[in-house]
Motif scaffolding. Sequence first.
Motif, short mmCIF file in Angstrom:
data_model
loop_
_atom_site.label_atom_id
_atom_site.label_comp_id
_atom_site.label_asym_id
_atom_site.label_seq_id
_atom_site.Cartn_x
_atom_site.Cartn_y
_atom_site.Cartn_z
N TYR A 62 0.86 -1.19 0.00
CA TYR A 62 0.00 0.00 0.00
C TYR A 62 0.90 1.24 0.00
CZ TYR A 62 -3.81 -3.08 1.42
OH TYR A 62 -4.74 -4.06 1.48
N VAL A 67 -3.54 5.14 2.55
CA VAL A 67 -3.61 5.61 3.94
C VAL A 67 -4.54 6.81 4.03
CG1 VAL A 67 -2.29 6.57 5.88
CG2 VAL A 67 -1.29 4.77 4.46
N GLU A 70 -8.03 6.05 3.69
CA GLU A 70 -8.45 5.20 4.81
C GLU A 70 -8.92 3.83 4.33
OE1 GLU A 70 -11.06 7.44 7.37
OE2 GLU A 70 -9.56 9.02 7.65
N THR A 71 -8.31 3.36 3.25
CA THR A 71 -8.61 1.99 2.83
C THR A 71 -7.58 1.02 3.38
OG1 THR A 71 -7.47 2.39 0.75
CG2 THR A 71 -9.85 2.62 0.72
N CYS A 72 -6.57 1.56 4.07
CA CYS A 72 -5.66 0.68 4.81
C CYS A 72 -5.14 1.44 6.02
CB CYS A 72 -4.50 0.20 3.94
SG CYS A 72 -3.16 1.38 3.79
N ARG A 73 -4.60 0.71 6.99
CA ARG A 73 -4.02 1.36 8.15
C ARG A 73 -2.58 1.76 7.82
NH1 ARG A 73 -3.08 -2.25 11.61
NH2 ARG A 73 -3.84 -3.97 10.32
N LEU A 74 -2.06 2.73 8.56
CA LEU A 74 -0.70 3.19 8.33
C LEU A 74 0.28 2.02 8.40
CD1 LEU A 74 1.32 5.54 7.96
CD2 LEU A 74 1.37 5.78 10.44
N GLU A 75 0.10 1.15 9.39
CA GLU A 75 1.00 0.01 9.58
C GLU A 75 1.10 -0.87 8.34
OE1 GLU A 75 -0.78 1.20 12.04
OE2 GLU A 75 1.04 1.72 13.17
N GLN A 76 -0.03 -0.98 7.64
CA GLN A 76 -0.04 -1.84 6.45
C GLN A 76 0.76 -1.24 5.31
OE1 GLN A 76 -4.47 -1.95 6.56
NE2 GLN A 76 -4.18 -4.12 6.14
N MET A 112 0.44 11.47 11.55
CA MET A 112 0.27 10.04 11.84
C MET A 112 1.64 9.38 12.07
SD MET A 112 -2.56 9.09 8.95
CE MET A 112 -2.97 7.42 9.42
#
Lengths: 272, 104
Positions: A62, A67, A70-76, A112
Amino acid sequence: MAATSTRYILICSGKGGVGKTTLTANLGIALAKQGARTAVLDADFGLRNLDLLLGLENRIVYTAQEVLAETCRLEQALVKHKQEPNLALLPAGNPRMLEWLQPDDMRKIAAMLGEQFDYVLIDAPAGIEGGFKNAMAAAREAIVVTTPEVSAVRDADRVIGLLNSEGVKPIQLVLNRVRPKMMANQEMLGVSDVTDILALPLLGLVLEDEQVIVSTNRGEPLTLTGNSSPAGRAYTNVARRLQGEEIPVIDPSKERQGLRAKLGRLMQTKIF
Amino acid sequence: MTLRDVIDKLLGRQPASANTAKQRLQLVLAHDRSDLNPELLQQMRREILEVVSRYVEIDFEEGDVTLETGDRVTALVANLPIRRAKLPAPTPISEPTMESELSS
Ligand SMILES: Nc1ncnc2c1ncn2[C@@H]1O[C@H](COP(=O)(O)OP(=O)(O)O)[C@@H](O)[C@H]1O
Ligand SMILES: [Mg+2]
């Protein structure tokens, strides 16, 4: 937990190809090695390269785009460096992001990252237009990279003007691709010529060094391999100075020994 | 001027380029930083000369009005050698006699 003392540093130059991305990659690794939790943010959406210089291009799943959406989390989206887990890359999204990306989006991403990192290094695009302004919005301080050439110094000056008007500070200078011999022969702008003209403190000085190219071929920054080439040492010193260590910057054109160098210095004596 | 510059001159060689680079940069940056276009600068030069010439006789062949820059501050520098001061121009109402009357 939010790290209140996070440093958000823009790495910029105005002119392209002067060494921003190379500095970002090497500085990121060096800071991580020194124990600082470091995120590098590729803000050059048009011509992303930071992943390539870090050897992380095959691990991107990603990007900043997902990010923000908001279709994935920052960690991902964060790509952790295997050998240097203190370092993570947030890859640039699709170039089409440039059409809608706003300064506030970059501020949001930086905030973030600030929650989990000590340093957020932002690799700025060349130019002084929208893409640069977005990148600048995410930063509190800046490192301006230039080479000792008239066009690069002029463009650096434009960028410094913009940084000043946005209240980004401190602004420090890294002088890249220095050729000591040419400088000693007065065929290249001197270190103090550049620092005087731009009126910035010198954070580091990097020699022209073939090993930079070798390291980009491999996707292993010089600071990662502990390569003791001149540029590798210079990047490590930039990181240490950022962390507050006092290491003098040595002017290589004045360092050279031997008869030729002495003669060169004699020739530079002001006689009237 | 350095020893090298002197030797270069004696030998008719081109001077080292670093110094040329520095001078050219300083000039171009002075303009970049001021946001003044060349026409405006010329206009300003003409008007400055006009005003100054009302008070003193200036030798503009030897002088110039330039932008100079240092430490991120740009200054307008007028170098106007004065030949001599002009006598205060008599203004219509202040005849010498009138003036002595008024001041007494
Ligand atoms: N100190 C150096 N010595 C030799 N080559 C360098 C040095 N710094 C950068 N380069 C080379 O210059 C080119 C541009 O560098 P890059 O970091 O991509 O610039 P930017 O991000 O400012 O466009 C690359 O090919 C890089 O390998
Ligand atoms: Mg780049």
